[in-house]
Structure formats: C-alpha cells, structure tokens
Motif scaffolding. Sequence first.
Motif, PDB file in Angstrom:
ATOM      1  N   ASN A 290      50.111  50.016  39.043  1.00 31.92           N
ATOM      2  CA  ASN A 290      49.497  49.461  37.832  1.00 31.92           C
ATOM      3  C   ASN A 290      49.602  47.952  37.801  1.00 31.92           C
ATOM      4  O   ASN A 290      48.664  47.269  37.383  1.00 31.92           O
ATOM      5  CB  ASN A 290      50.174  50.054  36.597  1.00 31.92           C
ATOM      6  CG  ASN A 290      49.552  51.361  36.192  1.00 31.92           C
ATOM      7  OD1 ASN A 290      48.638  51.825  36.854  1.00 31.92           O
ATOM      8  ND2 ASN A 290      50.036  51.941  35.125  1.00 31.92           N
ATOM      9  N   ALA A 291      50.760  47.425  38.237  1.00 30.86           N
ATOM     10  CA  ALA A 291      50.918  45.963  38.235  1.00 30.86           C
ATOM     11  C   ALA A 291      49.885  45.325  39.153  1.00 30.86           C
ATOM     12  O   ALA A 291      49.234  44.341  38.793  1.00 30.86           O
ATOM     13  CB  ALA A 291      52.330  45.602  38.683  1.00 30.86           C
TER      14      ALA A 291
ATOM     15  N   VAL B 109      46.354  45.485  37.657  1.00 32.28           N
ATOM     16  CA  VAL B 109      46.113  44.559  36.560  1.00 32.28           C
ATOM     17  C   VAL B 109      45.941  43.133  37.097  1.00 32.28           C
ATOM     18  O   VAL B 109      45.141  42.351  36.578  1.00 32.28           O
ATOM     19  CB  VAL B 109      47.212  44.711  35.511  1.00 32.28           C
ATOM     20  CG1 VAL B 109      48.309  43.728  35.681  1.00 32.28           C
ATOM     21  CG2 VAL B 109      46.629  44.584  34.132  1.00 32.28           C
TER      22      VAL B 109
ATOM     23  N   VAL C  16      42.790  40.529  36.590  1.00 34.04           N
ATOM     24  CA  VAL C  16      42.896  39.105  36.278  1.00 34.04           C
ATOM     25  C   VAL C  16      42.103  38.284  37.294  1.00 34.04           C
ATOM     26  O   VAL C  16      41.388  37.344  36.941  1.00 34.04           O
ATOM     27  CB  VAL C  16      44.373  38.674  36.263  1.00 34.04           C
ATOM     28  CG1 VAL C  16      44.489  37.175  36.126  1.00 34.04           C
ATOM     29  CG2 VAL C  16      45.089  39.341  35.129  1.00 34.04           C
TER      30      VAL C  16
ATOM     31  N   LEU D 214      38.503  38.135  36.496  1.00 34.04           N
ATOM     32  CA  LEU D 214      38.132  37.159  35.464  1.00 34.04           C
ATOM     33  C   LEU D 214      38.141  35.749  36.031  1.00 34.04           C
ATOM     34  O   LEU D 214      37.276  34.935  35.716  1.00 34.04           O
ATOM     35  CB  LEU D 214      39.084  37.265  34.269  1.00 34.04           C
ATOM     36  CG  LEU D 214      39.011  38.569  33.495  1.00 34.04           C
ATOM     37  CD1 LEU D 214      39.886  38.500  32.272  1.00 34.04           C
ATOM     38  CD2 LEU D 214      37.592  38.879  33.091  1.00 34.04           C
ATOM     39  N   PHE D 215      39.131  35.449  36.881  1.00 32.43           N
ATOM     40  CA  PHE D 215      39.175  34.109  37.462  1.00 32.43           C
ATOM     41  C   PHE D 215      37.971  33.877  38.363  1.00 32.43           C
ATOM     42  O   PHE D 215      37.419  32.782  38.407  1.00 32.43           O
ATOM     43  CB  PHE D 215      40.475  33.892  38.235  1.00 32.43           C
ATOM     44  CG  PHE D 215      41.617  33.449  37.372  1.00 32.43           C
ATOM     45  CD1 PHE D 215      41.613  32.190  36.812  1.00 32.43           C
ATOM     46  CD2 PHE D 215      42.673  34.291  37.100  1.00 32.43           C
ATOM     47  CE1 PHE D 215      42.654  31.777  36.000  1.00 32.43           C
ATOM     48  CE2 PHE D 215      43.723  33.892  36.287  1.00 32.43           C
ATOM     49  CZ  PHE D 215      43.704  32.622  35.742  1.00 32.43           C
TER      50      PHE D 215
ATOM     51  N   VAL E  74      32.937  34.890  31.577  1.00 35.56           N
ATOM     52  CA  VAL E  74      34.332  35.355  31.519  1.00 35.56           C
ATOM     53  C   VAL E  74      34.524  36.246  30.303  1.00 35.56           C
ATOM     54  O   VAL E  74      35.145  37.319  30.388  1.00 35.56           O
ATOM     55  CB  VAL E  74      35.313  34.164  31.448  1.00 35.56           C
ATOM     56  CG1 VAL E  74      36.724  34.662  31.253  1.00 35.56           C
ATOM     57  CG2 VAL E  74      35.228  33.338  32.691  1.00 35.56           C
ATOM     58  N   ILE E  75      33.947  35.797  29.169  1.00 33.73           N
ATOM     59  CA  ILE E  75      34.142  36.583  27.946  1.00 33.73           C
ATOM     60  C   ILE E  75      33.447  37.937  28.067  1.00 33.73           C
ATOM     61  O   ILE E  75      34.029  38.978  27.718  1.00 33.73           O
ATOM     62  CB  ILE E  75      33.638  35.794  26.717  1.00 33.73           C
ATOM     63  CG1 ILE E  75      34.562  34.591  26.521  1.00 33.73           C
ATOM     64  CG2 ILE E  75      33.636  36.654  25.478  1.00 33.73           C
ATOM     65  CD1 ILE E  75      34.106  33.631  25.468  1.00 33.73           C
TER      66      ILE E  75
ATOM     67  N   ALA F 213      35.546  40.047  30.199  1.00 34.72           N
ATOM     68  CA  ALA F 213      36.745  40.515  29.503  1.00 34.72           C
ATOM     69  C   ALA F 213      36.400  41.621  28.523  1.00 34.72           C
ATOM     70  O   ALA F 213      37.139  42.608  28.401  1.00 34.72           O
ATOM     71  CB  ALA F 213      37.412  39.354  28.777  1.00 34.72           C
TER      72      ALA F 213
ATOM     73  N   GLY G 112      37.839  45.288  28.601  1.00 35.91           N
ATOM     74  CA  GLY G 112      38.527  45.854  27.444  1.00 35.91           C
ATOM     75  C   GLY G 112      37.918  47.179  27.025  1.00 35.91           C
ATOM     76  O   GLY G 112      38.634  48.162  26.805  1.00 35.91           O
TER      77      GLY G 112
ATOM     78  N   PRO H  52      39.855  52.964  35.200  1.00 33.18           N
ATOM     79  CA  PRO H  52      39.316  51.780  34.511  1.00 33.18           C
ATOM     80  C   PRO H  52      39.222  50.555  35.406  1.00 33.18           C
ATOM     81  O   PRO H  52      38.240  49.812  35.326  1.00 33.18           O
ATOM     82  CB  PRO H  52      40.304  51.544  33.366  1.00 33.18           C
ATOM     83  CG  PRO H  52      41.493  52.337  33.675  1.00 33.18           C
ATOM     84  CD  PRO H  52      41.042  53.482  34.503  1.00 33.18           C
TER      85      PRO H  52
END
Lengths: 214, 302
Positions: A6-7, A10, A14, A17-18, A96-97, A100, A104, A126
């Motif tokens: 999971n780490a 995630v 990230v 998004l970058f 990016v938004i 995100a 989400g 997901p």
Amino acid sequence: MTELLNAILVVILVLNLFTLGTSRIQSAIRMVAVQGALLALIPILIREKFSLTSVIASVVAVLLKGIVIPLIMNRSLRSARIKREETPLIGLLPTVIIGAVITGLILIFSKMVNVPGGQTTTLIVPASFSTILVGFLLLITRYKAISQVLGYLVMENGIFIFGMLLVEAVPLIVEMGVLLDLFVGIFVISIITNHINRAFSSLDTRRLDSLKEE
Amino acid sequence: MKNVLIHLLLFLFLSPLLPGIINKTKAFFAGRKGAPFFQPYFDILKLFRKGLVVSTAASWIFMAGPIVTLVAVATAGLLIPLGPFDSPLSFTGDVILFVYLFGLARFFTTAAALDTGSSFEGMGAAREVTFAVLSEPALFFALLVLARVSGSFRLSDILHGPIGGVNVHTVAPFVLVSIGLYIVMLAEASRVPVDDPTTHLELTMIHEAMVLDHSGPLLGMVQYSSSLKLFILGALLLHLVVPFRAPQEWLNWLLFVAEIFAVAVSIGVVESIMARLKMKKVPYLLTGALILCASGFILLVR
C-alpha cells in the motif's frame, strides 16, 4: 507485506500527480521511470517465497522501465531540442486538480468494483484505475509527441498494477512478451518523434494534419 | 518531571542549532567550509545585545509583532510531544490551539510588517498570508487524519497513535500525509522551494521581506522564533516518519535528537539540489501538499 504494498502504491499515485504537474518533460520522464521501477520491484517484495522466474522478471522490468526507456526518451528529447510542454490543452494546475479528483473519486468508489480475487484491503484496484485514467489525461492534454508517449507509459503502469492481482498466475513468458512490446513500442515512437521533428521542426502533434495534401 | 525539563531544554536551546546544521549541509554541497554549527546562537546573542531602531511611522503593533510571535510559537512548543514522551501541556482539543497559535504568530508578524508602512513589507505580508491560505488547511487535514486514526483530540495521543497504529488501512494515508507535511514544513519555516532565507534583497522573498524593519532584539526574536518553528514542525513530522521506539528512556531522547538533526540535514539537501520556485509556482506546490493531505483523509474514511 500489504503495508509495504500500500505504501508503494500510494507513492505511485503521488508520482502520477507530480507527472501531471510538471512542465519540464525531462523531470516527467524521470518520474515515470521511478514509477515503473518501483512497480517492477513489487512482485519481489510482496511474494513470500522467492522464485527465480519472478526475480528475473523484476530485474528485467527494472532495467527496462527504469533505465533503458528513460535513456531512449532523453535521447530523443535532446535531439528534438525541446524542454517543456509549453501550452497544454488544460493548464498544469487544473490537470493536477482533475487528476486528484479522479483519484479521490476512484478511491471512494473502488469498493463497488468486484474483481475476482481482488482484496479490498490493498489499494491495487483503485491505484490501477486511477493510474490508467491519469495516463489518459496526459495523452489528452499534452500536445508534444514525447509527452504523449509518457501518457502511454503511465497507462501501461496502471495496467501493470492491475496485473498484480494475478501475480501468481501470469507465466514469465507473458510478462517478458509485454515488456518486449513496450520496449519496441517506445523504441519505434522515439524514432518517429525524431522524424516528426526533422520534418516539421516541431514535436507538436497538432501540426501532423499538414501531412494532408491540399 | 525530568522528561518535562528535558523537553524544555531541548526545545529552547537545541532549536537554533537546526539552521546551523542546514547551513553546514548546504556548505558541504557547495564545497565550502561553511559557518560553524553554533553560528545561529552567536547571531541571536549578538542581536540581543544591539540597540533598536524603530521607524517613526510604526506604532506599538510593530513592537508587539515579534514578541507575540515568540510567545505563540513557544506555547506551541509546549503542546507538541517530542518522541515518545507526552508534552508538558496537553488537553482535549489542543490540536486546534496548536494550529491557531501558528495563525496568531502569522497574524502579528504580518500586522507588524504592515504597520511599518513600507510597501515592500506589505508585499511580503500579502504573500505570506496568500500561501498560508493553502498551507493551513493542509496542516489541518494532516492532523485530522492522525486524529481519526487515534480517535482522540489531544495532540499527545494523536501523535503517539502512529506507533502502534500502522496497519494496512493507515499506512497509505500516512505516506501521503508525511509528504504533505514535509512540504508544509518547508513553507512554514520559509525554506527553499517556497522562500529563500539567505536573500535579503530580492523582490521574490516572503518572510525576510516582512522583517526588514526589525532590528536588534526584535530581529533576534524573529530569528529565534523561526528556528523554534522549524523545530516544532520537524518534531511533528518525525512522529509520522520514524515511529520507532527504543526500550530505554535516555536512548529515546538521543534517538529524537538524532532524528531532528536528520530532518535538518534533509532540508539542507533539498535546499542544495533545488532552486527556489517562481513566485507564481509556489501555490502549485502548496496546492499539491493540500491535495496530498486531503486524499490521505479520503483514503482513510472511504
């Protein structure tokens, strides 16, 4: 082991998004390379017992996604003499938004997806869906050919995450075949970008329609 | 009692060492020898011995700014637990107070900057407040994630939660929140990708622009409270990043000191390998931090 999985997943999100947020193509290439390499390491990390085939598959995937493909892309980037994606279809911050928000929403609704063999504790489903959609977003919003290749690579990473649900079942030969396809695809696209660049003195895919004879 | 004393001693006397470590790291990367580790102490002591020049346009707000800031930040330092030990001061809901003590400090810093009537400082104040709009909710989301995991609103419980609470469901939000908090820490402590603490004469600066008129003891207080702030935020981040605990008490303190030094070194590395962001790009970074913390929360409550 699922904590570690999971780490990593995630961190992948990230990195998505970058990748959406940077305008410098070189740093985007670097992000996607890190993403690919991290993903390739997962099969070794999550499996309890080591088998030679899985280690070979991971090592080859790390070499290919983390080193060879970025090198090829950096090369074609250098010969194209471009550095940035100047005017994407949608601005960087809005992408990016959007990315995100997509991530989400998928995180919220992914429990409704019933995947055979899928566990709800891990983020595999997901993470894979949102990575695929972020790849789409990159493909749609970027005009430079190299950025579009990056979008394709991100999408492939998403599919790779999904394949992790079947990590015990996929034979080595299939994984190698996928990697070979990917490698050849990137190789060919890089050559094509060079030709586009030479013919149009730009990598903007919007100009490609001037191939039409008037 | 002993632990409270160590907490206070570390907090009050160790924190100026952090900027020293950051500068030394930067000097190492640049191949220089660099100022000694204790240079920030010398600077602050020197400033406290100096005289004070106050603009004729300034009112009492100007004097109150650094004092209130120092007191607010020092109070926040009493609320934060260091390592595995409880904080000297804690009650239910102190997490809100913790965040708003920073808000109070920021309000008085910006008010003092506006009070001088200098357009330059007004600009710095406007920027500080603009970026705070993005970094404060990020901090809140981060604390909200931790509060939800620990099921408490006491800062000590909230931050001690992660030690035993790392499991399949919480590890992913923690990773997100840690990255977000790191960015918030850089922004709040006005370090490099957001603000450059070394340039005093550029139009792009934020925090340093606000304190241009402060001199002598007031400037000393400003510098001291900014190092305290860095210490607090570093300690906050450490609860998430390194939840390891040693069996002995004294070893835990040593471990904590080593960890907070490691945070300073990491900031120094970031400052060495990154350039300041363009002013209009800073909100992107902070929005990123906000998004990370918020998606950590979504991930937790889904």
